[in-house]
Design an enzyme around this catalytic site. Structure first.
Site, PDB file in Angstrom:
ATOM      1  N   ARG A  24       0.823  -1.214   0.000  1.00  0.00           N
ATOM      2  CA  ARG A  24       0.000   0.000   0.000  1.00  0.00           C
ATOM      3  C   ARG A  24       0.862   1.272   0.000  1.00  0.00           C
ATOM      4  O   ARG A  24       0.467   2.298  -0.553  1.00  0.00           O
ATOM      5  CB  ARG A  24      -0.932  -0.054   1.225  1.00  0.00           C
ATOM      6  CG  ARG A  24      -2.034   0.977   1.243  1.00  0.00           C
ATOM      7  CD  ARG A  24      -3.055   0.606   2.318  1.00  0.00           C
ATOM      8  NE  ARG A  24      -3.724   1.766   2.880  1.00  0.00           N
ATOM      9  CZ  ARG A  24      -4.915   2.224   2.481  1.00  0.00           C
ATOM     10  NH1 ARG A  24      -5.565   1.630   1.522  1.00  0.00           N
ATOM     11  NH2 ARG A  24      -5.449   3.275   3.060  1.00  0.00           N
ATOM     12  N   LEU A  50      -7.407   8.094  -0.980  1.00  0.00           N
ATOM     13  CA  LEU A  50      -7.371   6.631  -1.055  1.00  0.00           C
ATOM     14  C   LEU A  50      -8.134   6.138   0.165  1.00  0.00           C
ATOM     15  O   LEU A  50      -7.809   6.506   1.297  1.00  0.00           O
ATOM     16  CB  LEU A  50      -5.908   6.162  -1.028  1.00  0.00           C
ATOM     17  CG  LEU A  50      -5.629   4.677  -0.775  1.00  0.00           C
ATOM     18  CD1 LEU A  50      -6.362   3.784  -1.764  1.00  0.00           C
ATOM     19  CD2 LEU A  50      -4.129   4.414  -0.859  1.00  0.00           C
ATOM     20  N   SER A  51      -9.146   5.303  -0.048  1.00  0.00           N
ATOM     21  CA  SER A  51      -9.988   4.820   1.055  1.00  0.00           C
ATOM     22  C   SER A  51      -9.181   4.023   2.077  1.00  0.00           C
ATOM     23  O   SER A  51      -8.135   3.467   1.762  1.00  0.00           O
ATOM     24  CB  SER A  51     -11.092   3.903   0.523  1.00  0.00           C
ATOM     25  OG  SER A  51     -11.926   4.588  -0.364  1.00  0.00           O
ATOM     26  N   GLN A  52      -9.726   3.917   3.281  1.00  0.00           N
ATOM     27  CA  GLN A  52      -9.081   3.106   4.322  1.00  0.00           C
ATOM     28  C   GLN A  52      -9.061   1.639   3.863  1.00  0.00           C
ATOM     29  O   GLN A  52      -9.914   1.216   3.068  1.00  0.00           O
ATOM     30  CB  GLN A  52      -9.835   3.255   5.641  1.00  0.00           C
ATOM     31  CG  GLN A  52     -11.193   2.575   5.642  1.00  0.00           C
ATOM     32  CD  GLN A  52     -12.037   2.960   6.832  1.00  0.00           C
ATOM     33  OE1 GLN A  52     -12.816   3.903   6.774  1.00  0.00           O
ATOM     34  NE2 GLN A  52     -11.887   2.210   7.905  1.00  0.00           N
ATOM     35  N   PHE A 196     -17.393   8.893   0.480  1.00  0.00           N
ATOM     36  CA  PHE A 196     -16.478   8.997  -0.668  1.00  0.00           C
ATOM     37  C   PHE A 196     -16.481  10.416  -1.230  1.00  0.00           C
ATOM     38  O   PHE A 196     -17.448  11.159  -1.051  1.00  0.00           O
ATOM     39  CB  PHE A 196     -16.934   8.037  -1.782  1.00  0.00           C
ATOM     40  CG  PHE A 196     -16.460   6.616  -1.584  1.00  0.00           C
ATOM     41  CD1 PHE A 196     -15.357   6.140  -2.266  1.00  0.00           C
ATOM     42  CD2 PHE A 196     -17.121   5.765  -0.718  1.00  0.00           C
ATOM     43  CE1 PHE A 196     -14.911   4.843  -2.095  1.00  0.00           C
ATOM     44  CE2 PHE A 196     -16.685   4.455  -0.526  1.00  0.00           C
ATOM     45  CZ  PHE A 196     -15.577   3.995  -1.220  1.00  0.00           C
TER      46      PHE A 196
END
Ligand code: SAH
Length: 205
Positions: A24, A50-52, A196
């Site tokens: 990541r 960037l999402s968790q 989002f």
């Protein structure tokens, strides 16, 4: 990160393996990289995030729907390229669409550096999907529209599913899964409450 994902309810082993296979930290800038495996979303520039890890894993689990491998999957909102890299572990071909050209070039370079060769890229407004490559077994949208774009539903194969956060900004978006049961028959299911960035029209350099 993997133990945390399991404790958060991610059960599909292929998804956990894919999350384990993708570094990541390679998808954020150096300043953020110390936080790459924390349970939080990270800024990727131009007001985008960037999402968790949990949300990436959750969406991937919904995309895979219990299958070990898929053939053709479309992602709308390439961003850092991380979600596409996770999908690339699980799918024969990933097609990813991004409205900001600079993100697309950066993601391409990151994927090449990791030896990921099964991803194809398109610089365009993803509201319209990628009609010339349809139908897709799954479509995942990583930005939220107010309502589901009809073009995306139409690009699903029969039995295929669209995984998409839907709802107004700040108003509580629902992670939604729409399955195409037949030509004109769709089933809708709602999952986690999510937050989002908006799916925006048009494209930028
Ligand atoms: N999947 C990404 C998440 C990026 S955030 C990742 O793994 O990093 C959402 C992305 O959607 C942003 O890059 C934003 O530019 C993009 N986006 C927003 N509206 C879009 C649209 N209409 N078409 C394509 N991409 C869009």
């Amino acid at each position: 990160m993997l133990e945390r994902l399991v404790s958060q309810g991610i059960r599909a082993q292929p998804v956990l393996d894919a999350m384990a296979a993708v570094p990541r930290e390679a998808f954020v800038d150096e300043v953020q990289s110390v936080r790459a495996y924390e349970d939080c979303s990270l800024p990727i520039g131009q007001g985008q995030t960037l999402s968790q890890p949990y949300i990436v894993a959750r969406m991937t689990e919904l995309v895979m729907a219990g299958e070990p491998r898929l053939t053709r999957v479309l992602e709308v909102g390439t961003g850092s390229g991380y979600q596409a890299a996770v999908l690339a572990q699980l799918c024969q071909s990933v097609f990813t669409v991004e409205r900001i050209g600079a993100f697309l070039e950066q993601a391409k370079a990151r994927h090449r550096a990791l030896g990921l060769l099964n991803i194809r890229y398109m610089h365009r407004d993803g509201f319209k999907g990628w009609p010339s490559q349809a139908p897709f077994e799954a479509i995942v949208v990583t930005a939220a529209p107010d309502a589901v774009p009809p073009e995306l539903k139409e690009q699903l194969a029969i039995g295929g599913r669209l995984v998409i956060p839907v709802g107004a900004q700040g108003g509580g978006q629902k992670l939604t899964v729409i399955t195409r049961l037949a030509d004109n028959e769709y089933q809708t299911r709602w999952y986690d409450l999510v937050s989002f960035v908006p799916l925006l029209p048009g494209s930028l350099a």
